[in-house]
Design a protein around this motif. Structure first.
Motif, PDB file in Angstrom:
ATOM      1  N   VAL A  25       0.548  -1.272   0.114  1.00  0.00           N
ATOM      2  CA  VAL A  25       0.221   0.288   0.186  1.00  0.00           C
ATOM      3  C   VAL A  25       0.872   1.423   0.448  1.00  0.00           C
ATOM      4  O   VAL A  25       0.263   2.128  -0.449  1.00  0.00           O
ATOM      5  N   LYS A  26       2.291   1.207   1.091  1.00  0.00           N
ATOM      6  CA  LYS A  26       2.362   2.619   0.902  1.00  0.00           C
ATOM      7  C   LYS A  26       3.593   2.822  -0.662  1.00  0.00           C
ATOM      8  O   LYS A  26       3.579   4.385  -0.768  1.00  0.00           O
ATOM      9  N   PHE A  27       4.105   1.743  -1.125  1.00  0.00           N
ATOM     10  CA  PHE A  27       4.838   1.958  -2.380  1.00  0.00           C
ATOM     11  C   PHE A  27       4.172   1.495  -3.713  1.00  0.00           C
ATOM     12  O   PHE A  27       4.760   1.424  -4.956  1.00  0.00           O
ATOM     13  N   ILE A  28       3.246   0.508  -4.004  1.00  0.00           N
ATOM     14  CA  ILE A  28       2.837   1.382  -5.159  1.00  0.00           C
ATOM     15  C   ILE A  28       1.628   1.555  -5.613  1.00  0.00           C
ATOM     16  O   ILE A  28       0.653   1.345  -5.391  1.00  0.00           O
ATOM     17  N   PRO A  29       1.551   3.192  -6.699  1.00  0.00           N
ATOM     18  CA  PRO A  29       0.733   3.996  -6.871  1.00  0.00           C
ATOM     19  C   PRO A  29      -0.572   3.691  -6.871  1.00  0.00           C
ATOM     20  O   PRO A  29      -1.442   3.832  -6.274  1.00  0.00           O
ATOM     21  N   ALA A  30      -0.747   2.370  -7.612  1.00  0.00           N
ATOM     22  CA  ALA A  30      -1.877   2.033  -7.825  1.00  0.00           C
ATOM     23  C   ALA A  30      -2.817   1.018  -6.386  1.00  0.00           C
ATOM     24  O   ALA A  30      -4.439   1.447  -6.645  1.00  0.00           O
ATOM     25  N   LEU A  31      -2.509   0.973  -5.723  1.00  0.00           N
ATOM     26  CA  LEU A  31      -2.908   0.921  -4.492  1.00  0.00           C
ATOM     27  C   LEU A  31      -2.981   1.929  -3.427  1.00  0.00           C
ATOM     28  O   LEU A  31      -3.816   1.980  -2.754  1.00  0.00           O
ATOM     29  N   ASP A  32      -3.129   3.157  -3.661  1.00  0.00           N
ATOM     30  CA  ASP A  32      -2.935   4.396  -2.658  1.00  0.00           C
ATOM     31  C   ASP A  32      -5.113   4.044  -2.704  1.00  0.00           C
ATOM     32  O   ASP A  32      -5.167   4.668  -1.410  1.00  0.00           O
ATOM     33  N   GLN A  33      -5.180   3.851  -3.409  1.00  0.00           N
ATOM     34  CA  GLN A  33      -7.299   4.200  -3.490  1.00  0.00           C
ATOM     35  C   GLN A  33      -7.512   3.103  -3.280  1.00  0.00           C
ATOM     36  O   GLN A  33      -7.310   1.975  -4.042  1.00  0.00           O
ATOM     37  N   GLY A  34      -8.597   3.046  -3.005  1.00  0.00           N
ATOM     38  CA  GLY A  34      -9.495   1.211  -2.724  1.00  0.00           C
ATOM     39  C   GLY A  34      -9.534   0.616  -1.844  1.00  0.00           C
ATOM     40  O   GLY A  34      -9.011   0.003  -1.057  1.00  0.00           O
ATOM     41  N   VAL A  35      -7.397   1.038  -0.538  1.00  0.00           N
ATOM     42  CA  VAL A  35      -7.573  -0.099   0.289  1.00  0.00           C
ATOM     43  C   VAL A  35      -7.456   1.164   1.646  1.00  0.00           C
ATOM     44  O   VAL A  35      -6.415   2.116   1.779  1.00  0.00           O
ATOM     45  N   PHE A  36      -7.773   0.894   2.380  1.00  0.00           N
ATOM     46  CA  PHE A  36      -7.927   1.553   4.067  1.00  0.00           C
ATOM     47  C   PHE A  36      -6.677   0.700   4.942  1.00  0.00           C
ATOM     48  O   PHE A  36      -6.804  -0.719   5.083  1.00  0.00           O
ATOM     49  N   THR A  37      -6.248   1.851   5.757  1.00  0.00           N
ATOM     50  CA  THR A  37      -5.687   1.163   6.826  1.00  0.00           C
ATOM     51  C   THR A  37      -6.179   1.223   8.116  1.00  0.00           C
ATOM     52  O   THR A  37      -6.893   1.912   8.420  1.00  0.00           O
ATOM     53  N   ILE A  38      -5.569   0.895   9.067  1.00  0.00           N
ATOM     54  CA  ILE A  38      -5.728   1.091  10.573  1.00  0.00           C
ATOM     55  C   ILE A  38      -6.061   2.766  11.034  1.00  0.00           C
ATOM     56  O   ILE A  38      -6.935   2.338  10.910  1.00  0.00           O
ATOM     57  N   GLY A  39      -5.156   2.896  10.366  1.00  0.00           N
ATOM     58  CA  GLY A  39      -4.547   4.283  10.602  1.00  0.00           C
ATOM     59  C   GLY A  39      -5.632   5.959   9.960  1.00  0.00           C
ATOM     60  O   GLY A  39      -6.383   6.306  10.687  1.00  0.00           O
ATOM     61  N   GLU A  40      -6.303   5.170   9.201  1.00  0.00           N
ATOM     62  CA  GLU A  40      -7.543   6.037   8.594  1.00  0.00           C
ATOM     63  C   GLU A  40      -8.412   5.724   8.963  1.00  0.00           C
ATOM     64  O   GLU A  40      -9.997   6.564   9.211  1.00  0.00           O
ATOM     65  N   LEU A  41      -8.740   4.769   9.825  1.00  0.00           N
ATOM     66  CA  LEU A  41      -9.854   4.850  10.023  1.00  0.00           C
ATOM     67  C   LEU A  41     -10.077   4.219  11.832  1.00  0.00           C
ATOM     68  O   LEU A  41     -11.529   4.679  12.469  1.00  0.00           O
TER      69      LEU A  41
END
Length: 426
Positions: free
Chosen positions: A215-231
Motif C-alpha cells: 500500500v505504501k509503495f505501489i501507486p495503484a494501491l493508493d485508492q481503494g485500500v483502507f489502513t488501520i490508521g485511516e479508520l
C-alpha cells in the motif's frame, strides 16, 4: 506440608527454575509476543473496539494469568472465541456495558475457582464445545468479507448480527475494490504458504509487512485500500484507568448479568481446554482452580485498563510450548515485550491494511473451526449428539452464543434423562 489448592504454578516451580530454562522461557516469550502482536490488533478490530485494546488485553491479562495461573505454559489474551460476543455487547450496550459485564464475569470466575469448580469442565460435552467453536469461526469469517473486499457500507447501515452483515455485503457489493482484494489475496497466500517454506518467523508478521509495503509503495494501491490508521485512532503511551466514568447503576448491572455469565462460561471452557492441550505438550498437570481465579483476575484487570475479555489462547500457548517455554515466566515476558511495543512502536500499526487484517482473521477462523473434529463427530456420534452439535452450531451463527449454549446444554440434559429412562424401562 500440604500445598494451598489455589497456589499459582509459578510459585511452585520457582525454586527449581534453572538458568538454562530461564533463558529458554525468555526466548519463547519474545517469540510468542511477535505472534501475538498482529493477532491482538486483528482480534480487537473483529471485536468492534480500537486496535490498541487488543494489545492492552494481551499485556494485562497475559501477565496476570501467567503470574497467578495454574498452568506452566498458558498464554492468555484476546481470542477469536470472544470476538462476536464482545462486538455484540459493545454495539448494543457500549464500552460501559462491556466493562461491567467483564468485571462481573471476572468475579464469577474467581468464585468458581475458590469453590473448586475447575473439574466441571469435563461435563461439558464435545458436541457443544465443537458446535459453538465452529459457529464462532463461521461468524468471524463472514464478518471479515467486508474489509477483505474493501466494501463500504452506507452511513446509516447497522450490521451487528451475522445475518445483517450478509445482507449488507450483498447490498453494497458494488463498492468493492480490486485493490483491497489484491492486498487481501496476497496476504492470505502468504499466511497459507509461507509456513511451508519457513517456520521461524510468524506468517502473520510477514503478511502485515508485505501488505503495508504494497500500500505504501505501489501507486495503484493508493485508492481503494483502507489502513488501520485511516479508520481508527492509534493512542500513544500507557492506557488510562477506565472505571472513573462507568455507570454502575443497579439496573444496568442487572441487565448485563446474562452477558457476564456468557463471558465467564466461555472463558472457563476455553482456558481449561487450552490447559489440557498444554499439559499434553509439556508433560505437566495444570491446577484448574488456580487457573479460573487467574482468568477472573486477568479479565478484571484487562477491562480496568482499556482491554477486553481474555482467555487462554490455544495457538499462542502451543507456540510457547513448541519454542521451549516451560514456566509461567515465558507468559510474563510475552506481556512485557508487548508493553515495550505499545510504548515505542504502536504508531506503526496505523500502516497495516484492513484487507490484511481480514486475511489474518480468515486464517484464525479456519484454524479454530475444528472442521475435521466436526465431521468426525457427525460420523461417530449418536443421533442425539449430532442434533446437539448441529443445533449449537446453527444457533451460534444465526443468533448468539448465549442462546446456543443454553439450548445445547438443555437438549443434552434432556437426551441424557430420556436415555436413562429408556434403559430403566427395558
Amino acid at each position: 506440608m500440604k500445598q494451598f489448592y489455589l497456589t499459582p504454578k509459578l510459585f511452585t516451580i520457582l525454586k527449581d527454575l534453572r538458568k538454562d530454562q530461564l533463558v529458554k522461557d525468555i526466548i519463547a516469550g519474545v517469540i510468542v509476543a511477535i505472534i501475538a502482536l498482529p493477532l491482538s490488533i486483528a482480534l480487537a478490530l473483529a471485536s468492534g473496539v480500537e486496535p490498541a485494546a487488543g494489545i492492552y488485553t494481551a499485556i494485562a491479562a497475559g501477565f496476570v494469568v501467567s503470574f497467578l495461573g495454574g498452568s506452566r505454559v498458558q498464554i492468555a489474551g484476546p481470542t477469536a472465541a470472544f470476538a462476536t460476543i464482545v462486538a455484540g455487547i459493545v454495539a448494543k450496550k457500549g464500552m460501559d456495558g462491556l466493562i461491567i459485564a467483564t468485571l462481573i464475569a471476572g468475579m464469577i470466575l474467581i468464585v468458581l475457582g475458590v469453590c473448586k469448580a475447575g473439574g466441571l469442565i469435563r461435563f461439558v460435552p464435545k458436541t457443544i464445545t465443537v458446535g459453538f467453536t465452529a459457529g464462532i469461526a463461521v461468524t468471524i469469517l463472514l464478518g471479515q468479507i467486508k474489509d477483505f473486499l474493501g466494501i463500504q457500507y452506507g452511513e446509516k447501515t447497522v450490521a451487528v448480527e451475522t445475518v445483517d452483515k450478509i445482507k449488507a455485503n450483498f447490498e453494497f457489493l458494488s463498492t468493492f475494490t480490486w485493490q483491497a482484494l489484491l492486498v487481501g489475496a496476497v496476504s492470505l497466500l502468504i499466511l497459507i504458504f509461507y509456513p511451508k517454506l519457513e517456520k521461524r518467523i510468524p506468517p502473520s508478521l510477514i503478511a502485515v509487512l508485505v501488505g503495508a509495503l504494497m500500500v505504501k509503495f505501489i501507486p495503484a494501491l493508493d485508492q481503494g485500500v483502507f489502513t488501520i490508521g485511516e479508520l481508527y485512532p492509534i493512542p500513544a503511551g500507557l492506557p488510562e484507568f477506565t472505571l472513573d466514568d462507568v455507570d454502575f447503576s443497579a439496573s444496568k448491572v442487572i441487565s448485563l448479568i446474562p452477558d457476564a455469565v456468557t463471558i465467564a462460561v466461555l472463558a472457563a471452557i476455553e482456558s481449561l481446554l487450552s490447559c489440557v492441550v498444554a499439559d499434553g505438550m509439556v508433560n505437566s498437570k495444570h491446577n484448574p482452580n488456580a487457573e479460573l481465579v487467574a482468568q477472573g483476575a486477568g479479565n478484571m484487570v484487562s477491562v480496568m485498563f482499556g482491554g477486553i475479555p481474555a482467555t487462554g489462547a490455544i495457538a499462542r500457548t502451543a507456540a510457547n510450548a513448541k519454542n521451549g517455554g516451560r514456566t509461567p515466566v515465558a507468559g510474563m515476558v510475552h506481556a512485557v515485550v508487548l508493553l515495550l511495543v505499545l510504548l515505542f512502536l504502536l504508531p506503526l500499526a496505523a500502516l497495516i491494511p484492513m484487507p490484511t487484517i481480514a486475511a489474518i482473521l480468515f486464517m484464525v477462523a479456519y484454524n479454530m473451526s475444528e472442521w475435521r473434529k466436526f465431521v468426525s463427530l457427525v460420523k461417530t456420534e449418536k443421533v442425539t449428539g449430532i442434533i446437539v452439535l448441529i443445533l449449537t452450531f446453527v444457533l451460534t451463527v444465526a443468533f448468539d452464543l448465549v442462546v446456543a449454549i443454553a439450548v445445547g446444554l438443555s437438549l443434552h440434559v434432556i437426551f441424557l434423562l430420556f436415555g436413562k429412562k429408556a434403559k430403566k424401562d427395558k
